[in-house]
Design a protein around this motif. Structure first.
Motif: not given
Length: 294
Positions: A202-216
Protein backbone atom coordinates in the motif's frame (compact mmCIF):
# COMPACT_ATOMS: atom_id res chain seq x y z
CA UNK A 1 -23.60 5.52 34.93
CA UNK A 2 -21.67 5.73 31.66
CA UNK A 3 -20.16 9.16 31.21
CA UNK A 4 -17.67 8.64 28.38
CA UNK A 5 -17.39 7.13 24.90
CA UNK A 6 -14.14 5.70 23.57
CA UNK A 7 -13.84 4.89 19.87
CA UNK A 8 -11.04 3.00 18.12
CA UNK A 9 -10.71 2.99 14.32
CA UNK A 10 -8.17 0.37 13.29
CA UNK A 11 -6.96 -0.37 9.78
CA UNK A 12 -4.08 -1.77 7.80
CA UNK A 13 -2.01 1.41 7.95
CA UNK A 14 -2.85 3.16 11.22
CA UNK A 15 -5.03 3.13 14.32
CA UNK A 16 -6.86 6.23 15.58
CA UNK A 17 -8.64 6.44 18.91
CA UNK A 18 -10.47 9.20 20.77
CA UNK A 19 -12.26 9.63 24.07
CA UNK A 20 -15.45 11.71 24.21
CA UNK A 21 -17.97 12.82 26.78
CA UNK A 22 -21.53 11.55 26.29
CA UNK A 23 -22.40 14.66 24.26
CA UNK A 24 -19.76 13.67 21.72
CA UNK A 25 -17.19 16.36 22.55
CA UNK A 26 -13.64 15.03 22.11
CA UNK A 27 -11.50 15.01 25.24
CA UNK A 28 -8.34 13.22 24.09
CA UNK A 29 -6.95 11.29 21.12
CA UNK A 30 -4.04 9.00 20.25
CA UNK A 31 -2.58 7.48 17.10
CA UNK A 32 -0.75 4.18 16.65
CA UNK A 33 0.43 1.81 13.94
CA UNK A 34 -1.66 -0.71 11.99
CA UNK A 35 -4.10 -3.00 13.80
CA UNK A 36 -5.79 -4.97 11.02
CA UNK A 37 -6.78 -8.34 12.48
CA UNK A 38 -6.46 -9.91 9.06
CA UNK A 39 -2.89 -8.80 8.53
CA UNK A 40 -1.54 -9.55 12.00
CA UNK A 41 -4.04 -10.84 14.55
CA UNK A 42 -1.87 -10.87 17.67
CA UNK A 43 -0.22 -7.55 16.90
CA UNK A 44 -3.52 -5.91 16.00
CA UNK A 45 -5.15 -7.01 19.25
CA UNK A 46 -2.16 -5.71 21.21
CA UNK A 47 -2.24 -2.33 19.45
CA UNK A 48 -5.96 -1.85 20.13
CA UNK A 49 -5.61 -2.83 23.77
CA UNK A 50 -2.71 -0.40 24.13
CA UNK A 51 -4.50 2.64 22.70
CA UNK A 52 -7.57 1.99 24.88
CA UNK A 53 -5.43 1.74 28.00
CA UNK A 54 -3.45 4.84 27.01
CA UNK A 55 -6.59 6.94 26.63
CA UNK A 56 -8.10 5.72 29.90
CA UNK A 57 -4.89 6.41 31.80
CA UNK A 58 -4.33 9.76 30.10
CA UNK A 59 -7.80 10.99 31.07
CA UNK A 60 -8.06 9.06 34.35
CA UNK A 61 -11.25 7.42 33.14
CA UNK A 62 -12.43 4.17 34.70
CA UNK A 63 -13.43 1.34 32.35
CA UNK A 64 -16.95 0.88 33.85
CA UNK A 65 -17.61 4.57 33.11
CA UNK A 66 -16.84 4.15 29.42
CA UNK A 67 -18.75 2.78 26.42
CA UNK A 68 -16.06 1.44 24.10
CA UNK A 69 -16.61 0.96 20.37
CA UNK A 70 -13.86 -0.75 18.38
CA UNK A 71 -14.10 -0.75 14.59
CA UNK A 72 -11.23 -2.68 13.06
CA UNK A 73 -10.37 -4.30 9.75
CA UNK A 74 -10.88 -8.06 10.00
CA UNK A 75 -13.57 -7.95 12.69
CA UNK A 76 -16.02 -9.43 10.20
CA UNK A 77 -14.21 -12.73 10.69
CA UNK A 78 -15.80 -14.40 13.77
CA UNK A 79 -12.57 -16.10 14.85
CA UNK A 80 -10.59 -12.87 14.70
CA UNK A 81 -13.38 -10.93 16.42
CA UNK A 82 -13.50 -13.46 19.26
CA UNK A 83 -9.74 -13.24 19.70
CA UNK A 84 -9.98 -9.46 20.06
CA UNK A 85 -12.94 -9.75 22.43
CA UNK A 86 -10.94 -12.13 24.62
CA UNK A 87 -8.11 -9.61 24.80
CA UNK A 88 -10.51 -6.83 25.80
CA UNK A 89 -12.58 -8.77 28.33
CA UNK A 90 -11.67 -6.33 31.09
CA UNK A 91 -13.99 -3.74 29.56
CA UNK A 92 -17.66 -4.26 30.51
CA UNK A 93 -19.25 -1.98 27.89
CA UNK A 94 -17.74 -3.08 24.61
CA UNK A 95 -18.95 -3.16 21.00
CA UNK A 96 -16.69 -4.70 18.36
CA UNK A 97 -17.45 -4.09 14.70
CA UNK A 98 -15.56 -3.41 11.47
CA UNK A 99 -13.79 -0.20 10.52
CA UNK A 100 -16.09 -0.12 7.47
CA UNK A 101 -19.11 0.01 9.79
CA UNK A 102 -17.69 3.03 11.62
CA UNK A 103 -16.99 4.77 8.32
CA UNK A 104 -20.51 3.98 7.12
CA UNK A 105 -22.17 5.70 10.07
CA UNK A 106 -19.79 8.65 10.03
CA UNK A 107 -19.88 9.33 6.29
CA UNK A 108 -23.39 10.84 6.21
CA UNK A 109 -23.87 11.17 9.98
CA UNK A 110 -26.15 8.16 10.21
CA UNK A 111 -28.28 9.00 7.16
CA UNK A 112 -28.73 6.59 4.20
CA UNK A 113 -25.64 6.41 2.01
CA UNK A 114 -23.32 4.23 -0.06
CA UNK A 115 -19.74 4.33 1.21
CA UNK A 116 -16.70 3.15 -0.74
CA UNK A 117 -13.63 2.97 1.47
CA UNK A 118 -10.30 2.88 -0.37
CA UNK A 119 -7.33 2.48 1.91
CA UNK A 120 -4.96 -0.46 2.13
CA UNK A 121 -7.96 -2.49 0.95
CA UNK A 122 -11.35 -1.70 -0.58
CA UNK A 123 -14.88 -2.25 0.68
CA UNK A 124 -18.37 -0.96 -0.11
CA UNK A 125 -21.02 -0.45 2.56
CA UNK A 126 -24.62 0.72 2.35
CA UNK A 127 -26.81 2.19 5.10
CA UNK A 128 -30.52 2.16 4.24
CA UNK A 129 -33.38 4.33 5.49
CA UNK A 130 -34.48 1.46 7.74
CA UNK A 131 -31.05 1.23 9.36
CA UNK A 132 -30.09 -1.99 7.59
CA UNK A 133 -26.53 -2.39 6.36
CA UNK A 134 -25.03 -4.24 3.43
CA UNK A 135 -21.41 -4.96 2.56
CA UNK A 136 -19.60 -5.84 -0.64
CA UNK A 137 -15.89 -6.50 -0.95
CA UNK A 138 -13.54 -6.23 1.98
CA UNK A 139 -12.35 -9.83 1.56
CA UNK A 140 -8.76 -8.84 2.21
CA UNK A 141 -5.42 -8.79 0.42
CA UNK A 142 -4.21 -10.58 -1.67
CA UNK A 143 -7.35 -12.50 -2.65
CA UNK A 144 -9.46 -9.37 -3.26
CA UNK A 145 -9.57 -5.66 -2.27
CA UNK A 146 -9.04 -4.57 -5.88
CA UNK A 147 -8.86 -0.80 -6.18
CA UNK A 148 -7.20 -0.52 -2.77
CA UNK A 149 -3.67 0.64 -2.12
CA UNK A 150 -2.19 -2.81 -1.51
CA UNK A 151 -3.44 -4.18 -4.83
CA UNK A 152 -2.23 -1.07 -6.67
CA UNK A 153 1.23 -1.43 -5.12
CA UNK A 154 1.20 -5.16 -5.89
CA UNK A 155 0.43 -4.45 -9.55
CA UNK A 156 3.26 -1.93 -9.62
CA UNK A 157 5.75 -4.50 -8.29
CA UNK A 158 4.55 -6.99 -10.90
CA UNK A 159 5.20 -4.35 -13.56
CA UNK A 160 8.64 -3.71 -12.07
CA UNK A 161 9.52 -7.41 -12.28
CA UNK A 162 8.33 -7.62 -15.89
CA UNK A 163 10.35 -4.55 -16.82
CA UNK A 164 13.41 -5.86 -14.98
CA UNK A 165 13.33 -9.07 -17.03
CA UNK A 166 12.84 -7.05 -20.22
CA UNK A 167 15.62 -4.62 -19.31
CA UNK A 168 13.53 -1.48 -19.83
CA UNK A 169 12.94 -0.11 -16.32
CA UNK A 170 14.59 3.15 -17.38
CA UNK A 171 11.61 3.83 -19.64
CA UNK A 172 9.35 4.43 -16.62
CA UNK A 173 9.90 7.17 -14.00
CA UNK A 174 7.48 5.31 -11.73
CA UNK A 175 9.48 2.08 -11.86
CA UNK A 176 12.72 3.94 -11.21
CA UNK A 177 11.13 5.45 -8.09
CA UNK A 178 9.92 1.99 -7.02
CA UNK A 179 13.47 0.67 -7.37
CA UNK A 180 14.65 3.32 -4.94
CA UNK A 181 12.25 1.84 -2.38
CA UNK A 182 12.64 -1.90 -2.84
CA UNK A 183 16.00 -2.41 -4.55
CA UNK A 184 17.79 -2.38 -7.89
CA UNK A 185 19.04 -5.98 -8.07
CA UNK A 186 17.18 -9.28 -8.39
CA UNK A 187 18.31 -10.26 -4.89
CA UNK A 188 17.09 -6.96 -3.43
CA UNK A 189 13.68 -7.26 -5.07
CA UNK A 190 13.24 -10.90 -4.04
CA UNK A 191 14.20 -10.11 -0.45
CA UNK A 192 11.67 -7.27 -0.32
CA UNK A 193 8.88 -9.37 -1.83
CA UNK A 194 9.49 -12.25 0.60
CA UNK A 195 8.85 -10.04 3.63
CA UNK A 196 6.32 -7.59 2.17
CA UNK A 197 2.86 -7.32 3.73
CA UNK A 198 -0.27 -5.49 2.63
CA UNK A 199 0.83 -2.23 4.28
CA UNK A 200 4.17 -2.37 2.42
CA UNK A 201 2.49 -2.73 -0.94
CA UNK A 202 0.00 0.00 0.00
CA UNK A 203 2.89 2.37 0.71
CA UNK A 204 4.03 1.94 -2.89
CA UNK A 205 0.64 2.99 -4.24
CA UNK A 206 1.44 6.63 -3.49
CA UNK A 207 4.48 6.43 -5.77
CA UNK A 208 2.21 5.27 -8.58
CA UNK A 209 -0.23 8.10 -7.92
CA UNK A 210 2.54 10.71 -7.83
CA UNK A 211 3.81 9.63 -11.27
CA UNK A 212 0.46 9.04 -12.95
CA UNK A 213 0.46 12.32 -14.91
CA UNK A 214 3.92 11.91 -16.41
CA UNK A 215 4.37 8.15 -16.66
CA UNK A 216 2.34 6.03 -19.05
CA UNK A 217 2.68 2.89 -16.95
CA UNK A 218 1.60 4.65 -13.74
CA UNK A 219 -1.38 6.15 -15.57
CA UNK A 220 -2.42 2.70 -16.81
CA UNK A 221 -2.15 1.24 -13.30
CA UNK A 222 -4.34 4.03 -11.92
CA UNK A 223 -6.93 3.42 -14.64
CA UNK A 224 -6.96 -0.31 -13.81
CA UNK A 225 -7.47 0.44 -10.10
CA UNK A 226 -10.26 2.91 -10.90
CA UNK A 227 -12.01 0.34 -13.10
CA UNK A 228 -12.10 -2.01 -10.11
CA UNK A 229 -13.62 0.74 -7.97
CA UNK A 230 -16.16 1.55 -10.69
CA UNK A 231 -17.18 -2.11 -10.70
CA UNK A 232 -17.58 -2.08 -6.92
CA UNK A 233 -19.74 1.06 -7.11
CA UNK A 234 -21.86 -0.53 -9.84
CA UNK A 235 -22.57 -3.53 -7.63
CA UNK A 236 -23.47 -1.42 -4.60
CA UNK A 237 -25.36 1.40 -6.27
CA UNK A 238 -27.18 -0.17 -9.20
CA UNK A 239 -30.48 -0.64 -7.30
CA UNK A 240 -30.60 2.67 -5.42
CA UNK A 241 -30.13 6.41 -5.85
CA UNK A 242 -28.37 7.04 -2.55
CA UNK A 243 -25.42 9.44 -2.49
CA UNK A 244 -21.91 7.99 -2.58
CA UNK A 245 -19.10 8.94 -0.22
CA UNK A 246 -15.48 8.01 -0.98
CA UNK A 247 -13.30 7.46 2.07
CA UNK A 248 -9.75 6.36 2.80
CA UNK A 249 -6.25 7.39 1.85
CA UNK A 250 -6.72 6.36 -1.79
CA UNK A 251 -10.05 8.15 -2.29
CA UNK A 252 -8.75 11.45 -3.63
CA UNK A 253 -6.20 9.95 -6.00
CA UNK A 254 -8.69 7.47 -7.47
CA UNK A 255 -11.55 9.98 -7.82
CA UNK A 256 -10.38 11.68 -11.07
CA UNK A 257 -10.14 8.30 -12.81
CA UNK A 258 -13.67 7.15 -11.98
CA UNK A 259 -16.49 7.26 -14.51
CA UNK A 260 -18.33 10.57 -14.83
CA UNK A 261 -21.58 8.81 -13.95
CA UNK A 262 -20.19 7.82 -10.57
CA UNK A 263 -18.43 11.11 -9.88
CA UNK A 264 -21.77 12.91 -10.24
CA UNK A 265 -23.21 10.93 -7.31
CA UNK A 266 -20.27 11.48 -4.96
CA UNK A 267 -20.74 13.92 -2.06
CA UNK A 268 -18.22 15.13 0.54
CA UNK A 269 -17.99 13.10 3.72
CA UNK A 270 -20.03 14.58 6.55
CA UNK A 271 -18.10 12.96 9.41
CA UNK A 272 -15.22 10.65 10.26
CA UNK A 273 -15.09 6.98 11.21
CA UNK A 274 -14.58 8.10 14.80
CA UNK A 275 -17.74 10.21 14.71
CA UNK A 276 -19.50 7.14 13.29
CA UNK A 277 -18.33 5.22 16.34
CA UNK A 278 -19.80 7.90 18.60
CA UNK A 279 -23.15 7.53 16.82
CA UNK A 280 -23.06 3.76 17.31
CA UNK A 281 -22.20 4.17 20.99
CA UNK A 282 -25.08 6.59 21.48
CA UNK A 283 -27.45 4.10 19.84
CA UNK A 284 -26.30 1.48 22.31
CA UNK A 285 -26.74 3.86 25.23
CA UNK A 286 -30.28 4.68 24.10
CA UNK A 287 -31.11 0.97 24.27
CA UNK A 288 -30.11 0.92 27.92
CA UNK A 289 -27.19 -0.64 29.81
CA UNK A 290 -25.31 -3.18 27.74
CA UNK A 291 -22.66 -5.72 28.52
CA UNK A 292 -19.93 -7.17 26.38
CA UNK A 293 -20.77 -7.17 22.69
CA UNK A 294 -18.96 -8.60 19.71
Amino acid sequence: MIGHILVVDGGGTKTAASLYDVRGDELASVMAGPSSLTQELEGGCATIAAVIEQLLLQTRTEAPDCSIVVGVAGAGNPVQRQALAAGLNAYPHLLITTDAQLALYGANLGRPVNVITLGTGSVAMQLTATGDTRQLGGWGFPIADHGGGAQLGFSAVQALIDAYDAGDIAQSPCLLALQDKIGTTRCDILAWVRQAKAKDYAALSHIVAQHSERCTLAHELMLKAAQAVDALIDKMGRDNILPIVLLGGMAQVIYPYLSQQHRQRIIPTQGSALSGGVLLAKKELERGPHGRRQ
